[in-house]
Design a protein around this motif. Structure first.
Motif, mmCIF file in Angstrom:
data_model
loop_
_atom_site.group_PDB
_atom_site.id
_atom_site.type_symbol
_atom_site.label_atom_id
_atom_site.label_comp_id
_atom_site.label_asym_id
_atom_site.label_seq_id
_atom_site.Cartn_x
_atom_site.Cartn_y
_atom_site.Cartn_z
ATOM 1 N N ALA A 94 0.852 -1.200 0.000
ATOM 2 C CA ALA A 94 0.000 0.000 0.000
ATOM 3 C C ALA A 94 0.881 1.241 0.000
ATOM 4 C CB ALA A 94 -0.911 -0.013 1.217
ATOM 5 N N PRO A 95 1.594 1.498 -1.104
ATOM 6 C CA PRO A 95 2.533 2.632 -1.123
ATOM 7 C C PRO A 95 1.813 3.979 -1.169
ATOM 8 C CG PRO A 95 2.402 1.635 -3.283
ATOM 9 C CD PRO A 95 1.583 0.765 -2.365
ATOM 10 N N THR A 96 2.519 4.985 -0.691
ATOM 11 C CA THR A 96 2.048 6.362 -0.771
ATOM 12 C C THR A 96 2.761 7.007 -1.947
ATOM 13 O OG1 THR A 96 1.750 6.477 1.621
ATOM 14 C CG2 THR A 96 1.958 8.573 0.454
ATOM 15 N N THR A 97 1.990 7.610 -2.855
ATOM 16 C CA THR A 97 2.575 8.304 -4.005
ATOM 17 C C THR A 97 2.452 9.802 -3.761
ATOM 18 O OG1 THR A 97 2.017 6.505 -5.493
ATOM 19 C CG2 THR A 97 2.490 8.628 -6.495
ATOM 20 N N LEU A 98 3.600 10.474 -3.794
ATOM 21 C CA LEU A 98 3.634 11.915 -3.591
ATOM 22 C C LEU A 98 3.863 12.605 -4.926
ATOM 23 C CD1 LEU A 98 6.035 12.032 -0.492
ATOM 24 C CD2 LEU A 98 3.546 11.875 -0.486
ATOM 25 N N THR A 99 3.074 13.634 -5.185
ATOM 26 C CA THR A 99 3.304 14.494 -6.340
ATOM 27 C C THR A 99 3.751 15.842 -5.794
ATOM 28 O OG1 THR A 99 0.977 15.124 -6.388
ATOM 29 C CG2 THR A 99 1.642 13.300 -7.820
ATOM 30 N N PHE A 100 4.222 16.712 -6.660
ATOM 31 C CA PHE A 100 4.863 17.942 -6.210
ATOM 32 C C PHE A 100 4.308 19.172 -6.905
ATOM 33 C CE2 PHE A 100 7.531 14.550 -5.009
ATOM 34 C CZ PHE A 100 8.183 14.957 -3.863
ATOM 35 N N SER A 101 4.325 20.270 -6.151
ATOM 36 C CA SER A 101 3.946 21.583 -6.684
ATOM 37 C C SER A 101 5.071 22.554 -6.364
ATOM 38 C CB SER A 101 2.666 22.084 -6.016
ATOM 39 O OG SER A 101 1.619 21.193 -6.246
ATOM 40 N N LYS A 102 5.209 23.546 -7.214
ATOM 41 C CA LYS A 102 6.231 24.569 -7.000
ATOM 42 C C LYS A 102 5.834 25.423 -5.798
ATOM 43 C CE LYS A 102 8.882 28.004 -9.498
ATOM 44 N NZ LYS A 102 9.088 28.707 -10.750
ATOM 45 N N ASN A 105 11.265 28.553 -4.636
ATOM 46 C CA ASN A 105 12.332 27.976 -5.458
ATOM 47 C C ASN A 105 12.481 26.469 -5.274
ATOM 48 O OD1 ASN A 105 13.090 30.206 -6.881
ATOM 49 N ND2 ASN A 105 14.792 30.758 -5.527
ATOM 50 N N VAL A 106 11.478 25.807 -4.693
ATOM 51 C CA VAL A 106 11.555 24.364 -4.464
ATOM 52 C C VAL A 106 10.263 23.700 -4.934
ATOM 53 C CG1 VAL A 106 13.092 24.665 -2.470
ATOM 54 C CG2 VAL A 106 10.626 24.471 -2.108
ATOM 55 N N LEU A 107 10.309 22.371 -4.986
ATOM 56 C CA LEU A 107 9.100 21.586 -5.212
ATOM 57 C C LEU A 107 8.743 20.951 -3.874
ATOM 58 C CD1 LEU A 107 9.914 19.809 -8.602
ATOM 59 C CD2 LEU A 107 8.491 21.830 -8.219
ATOM 60 N N LEU A 108 7.486 21.043 -3.479
ATOM 61 C CA LEU A 108 7.027 20.530 -2.189
ATOM 62 C C LEU A 108 5.951 19.476 -2.438
ATOM 63 C CD1 LEU A 108 7.493 20.946 0.853
ATOM 64 C CD2 LEU A 108 5.587 22.548 0.818
ATOM 65 N N SER A 109 6.033 18.360 -1.715
ATOM 66 C CA SER A 109 5.076 17.272 -1.922
ATOM 67 C C SER A 109 3.679 17.675 -1.476
ATOM 68 C CB SER A 109 5.525 16.002 -1.190
ATOM 69 O OG SER A 109 5.515 16.182 0.202
ATOM 70 N N ASN A 110 2.705 17.049 -2.097
ATOM 71 C CA ASN A 110 1.303 17.330 -1.797
ATOM 72 C C ASN A 110 0.846 16.672 -0.499
ATOM 73 O OD1 ASN A 110 1.532 14.717 -2.872
ATOM 74 N ND2 ASN A 110 -0.569 14.755 -3.617
ATOM 75 N N ALA A 111 1.584 15.699 -0.011
ATOM 76 C CA ALA A 111 1.223 14.974 1.209
ATOM 77 C C ALA A 111 2.497 14.613 1.967
ATOM 78 C CB ALA A 111 0.434 13.715 0.854
ATOM 79 N N ALA A 112 2.316 14.116 3.172
ATOM 80 C CA ALA A 112 3.446 13.723 4.009
ATOM 81 C C ALA A 112 3.859 12.282 3.726
ATOM 82 C CB ALA A 112 3.068 13.869 5.476
ATOM 83 N N LEU A 113 5.072 11.945 4.134
ATOM 84 C CA LEU A 113 5.540 10.563 4.048
ATOM 85 C C LEU A 113 4.705 9.700 4.989
ATOM 86 C CD1 LEU A 113 9.422 11.046 4.097
ATOM 87 C CD2 LEU A 113 8.068 10.135 2.212
ATOM 88 N N PRO A 114 4.608 8.405 4.727
ATOM 89 C CA PRO A 114 3.878 7.528 5.639
ATOM 90 C C PRO A 114 4.569 7.456 7.005
ATOM 91 C CG PRO A 114 4.771 6.292 3.770
ATOM 92 C CD PRO A 114 5.125 7.722 3.567
ATOM 93 N N ALA A 115 3.854 6.961 7.999
ATOM 94 C CA ALA A 115 4.380 6.859 9.370
ATOM 95 C C ALA A 115 5.603 5.948 9.413
ATOM 96 C CB ALA A 115 3.286 6.330 10.294
#
Length: 159
Positions: A94-102, A105-115
């Motif tokens: 059950a992997p977590t897939t993170l996408t990114f938004s600008k 000057n960085v790209l930041l994930s839309n969600a947090a890493l899993p526990a």
């Protein structure tokens, strides 16, 4: 007398075989984990991802979001261009897939890493549309290194 000559012949053949194998091993490239390259942390204390231009820093923020900072040849942050980044982390079932938004000057994930403190991670970066994607696989170990004080995933001690 014949047995002595036979033993000598066998021992000589073994020595020649051992010497040839030793010389073959000298020619083989050293695996990455045995090279003694100096590791450096990124400007935010994250892990440097190589094999792409510009290089990128993988950094986990205090809120467990992943921040990707692209770096010039001097290690200074540069604004992201057309790069597409995807991070797949956590349990394979059950992997977590993170996408990114600008974000600046960085790209930041839309969600947090899993526990958890040790998270299997796959980072895929496509530098530009139609170009080859680079893949980086590692374990994001969030525990702190006792020597360099970075998170273990970005440790520069080489232990």
């Amino acid at each position: 007398m014949k047995s002595k000559n036979l033993i000598h012949l066998v021992l000589s053949a073994c020595a020649v075989s051992f010497t040839a194998t030793a010389h073959e091993n000298e020619k083989r490239p050293v695996p990455n984990e045995h090279r003694h390259e100096k590791k450096i942390a990124g400007p935010n204390g994250g892990r440097i991802l190589t094999g792409l231009e510009p290089r990128a820093e993988f950094f986990v923020t205090a809120t467990r979001k992943v921040q990707i900072t692209f770096l010039d040849k001097d290690g200074k942050a540069v604004a992201p261009a057309a790069q597409v980044v995807t991070v797949t982390a956590g349990n394979r079932a059950a992997p977590t897939t993170l996408t990114f938004s600008k974000s600046g000057n960085v790209l930041l994930s839309n969600a947090a890493l899993p526990a958890g403190n040790e998270i299997p991670t796959v980072v895929q970066i496509q530098p530009a549309a139609g170009s080859e994607t680079t893949t980086h696989k590692f374990n994001t170990d969030l525990s702190k290194c006792g020597e360099c004080k970075n998170a273990e995933y970005a440790c520069v001690c080489g232990h």
